[in-house]
Design an enzyme around this catalytic site. Structure first.
Site, PDB file in Angstrom:
ATOM      1  N   SER A 122     -49.638  81.089 -29.894  1.00 48.79           N
ATOM      2  CA  SER A 122     -49.159  82.245 -30.636  1.00 48.79           C
ATOM      3  C   SER A 122     -48.026  82.952 -29.911  1.00 48.79           C
ATOM      4  CB  SER A 122     -50.309  83.240 -30.861  1.00 48.79           C
ATOM      5  OG  SER A 122     -50.840  83.668 -29.611  1.00 48.79           O
ATOM      6  N   HIS A 143     -48.856  77.186 -35.620  1.00 46.84           N
ATOM      7  CA  HIS A 143     -49.680  78.357 -35.339  1.00 46.84           C
ATOM      8  C   HIS A 143     -50.522  78.690 -36.567  1.00 46.84           C
ATOM      9  CE1 HIS A 143     -49.904  82.943 -34.402  1.00 46.84           C
ATOM     10  NE2 HIS A 143     -51.002  82.307 -34.048  1.00 46.84           N
ATOM     11  N   GLU A 155     -47.686  79.149 -39.230  1.00 42.74           N
ATOM     12  CA  GLU A 155     -46.377  79.493 -38.698  1.00 42.74           C
ATOM     13  C   GLU A 155     -45.845  78.256 -37.969  1.00 42.74           C
ATOM     14  OE1 GLU A 155     -44.551  83.434 -36.491  1.00 42.74           O
ATOM     15  OE2 GLU A 155     -46.495  82.687 -35.827  1.00 42.74           O
ATOM     16  N   ASN A 193     -46.974  87.441 -34.261  1.00 47.16           N
ATOM     17  CA  ASN A 193     -47.375  88.290 -33.144  1.00 47.16           C
ATOM     18  C   ASN A 193     -46.318  89.324 -32.776  1.00 47.16           C
ATOM     19  OD1 ASN A 193     -49.848  87.136 -32.943  1.00 47.16           O
ATOM     20  ND2 ASN A 193     -49.660  86.506 -30.829  1.00 47.16           N
TER      21      ASN A 193
END
Length: 230
Positions: A122, A143, A155, A193
């Site tokens: 991440s 991700h 992701e 994130n």
């Protein structure tokens, strides 16, 4: 862009994210090797998958036959030699560059030449991980979101050396899993994130400043922002 799935995958790391990723591939008809360094870690991850499948069966999402087939496609173990038989390897170990780097080097040495090596990281640079290998053009970020069997987003992070063909293949595989791939470039925190961390900080500041109680902040995020409760 391909919409088929790989014939076989390996997931390295049988923790929360790893066993969730392994479950979705096995449910989708893919032979899936779930690998960790200790048998007890693999057993714990396999048990978590079985528990999740049982919940899906209870809810009527999966039939007993589908659950049995999914379990039959799972090949848990500790032998990295299994990577010699897969088209895609997804690393899902602890979020530590040194640990991930060693996993990438070991995986690169065992995988077939055309296999793709992905990380569920991440936050760690895909370019840096790719530099640990001799296949940087085939290294990419995948991700997944937690809980993997329920969340749609993947992701897809492109490193500096990741090829167009690798991106296209991983986007297609993600769609074939029933997920929605969204492409991001290799910057700190990527997208999910990078946006999430300031939001969490603001929630902490709101509590510290007395704007609202902990419970009120949680309710607002669940009901107003549609964030799932665990």
């Amino acid at each position: 862009m391909t919409t088929s799935l790989p014939n076989a995958v390996a997931v390295i790391g049988a923790g929360t994210m790893g066993h969730g990723i392994a479950q979705v591939f096995a449910q989708s008809g893919v032979t899936t090797h779930l690998i960790d360094i200790k048998p007890e870690f693999v057993e714990r991850g396999t048990a978590a998958i079985h528990k999740s499948l049982a919940r899906f069966q209870e809810k009527g999402t999966l039939t007993a036959d589908q659950v049995a087939l999914t379990k039959s496609r799972l090949l848990p173990g500790t032998d990295m030699g299994a990577l010699a038989k897969v088209d895609l390897c997804i690393e899902a170990v602890t979020e530590n560059l040194e640990v991930k780097g060693k996993v990438f080097q070991a995986a690169d040495a065992t995988l077939p030449p055309n296999a793709i090596l992905a990380s569920n990281t991440s936050s760690i640079s895909i370019t840096v991980l790719g530099a640990k290998t001799k296949r940087a053009d085939k290294v990419i970020g995948m991700h997944f979101m937690n809980p993997v069997p329920l969340m749609k987003l993947v992701e897809v992070i492109r490193g500096n050396d990741t090829s167009d063909a690798t991106c296209a293949l991983v986007e297609g595989w993600s769609k074939a899993l029933g997920k929605i791939p969204v492409l991001a470039n290799d910057y700190p925190g990527f997208v999910a994130n990078r946006i999430l961390m300031p939001m969490i900080n603001e929630a902490a500041f709101a509590l510290m400043e007395g704007v609202a109680t902990r419970e009120a902040i949680d309710e607002i995020m669940k009901l107003g922002m549609n964030h799932r409760s665990r």
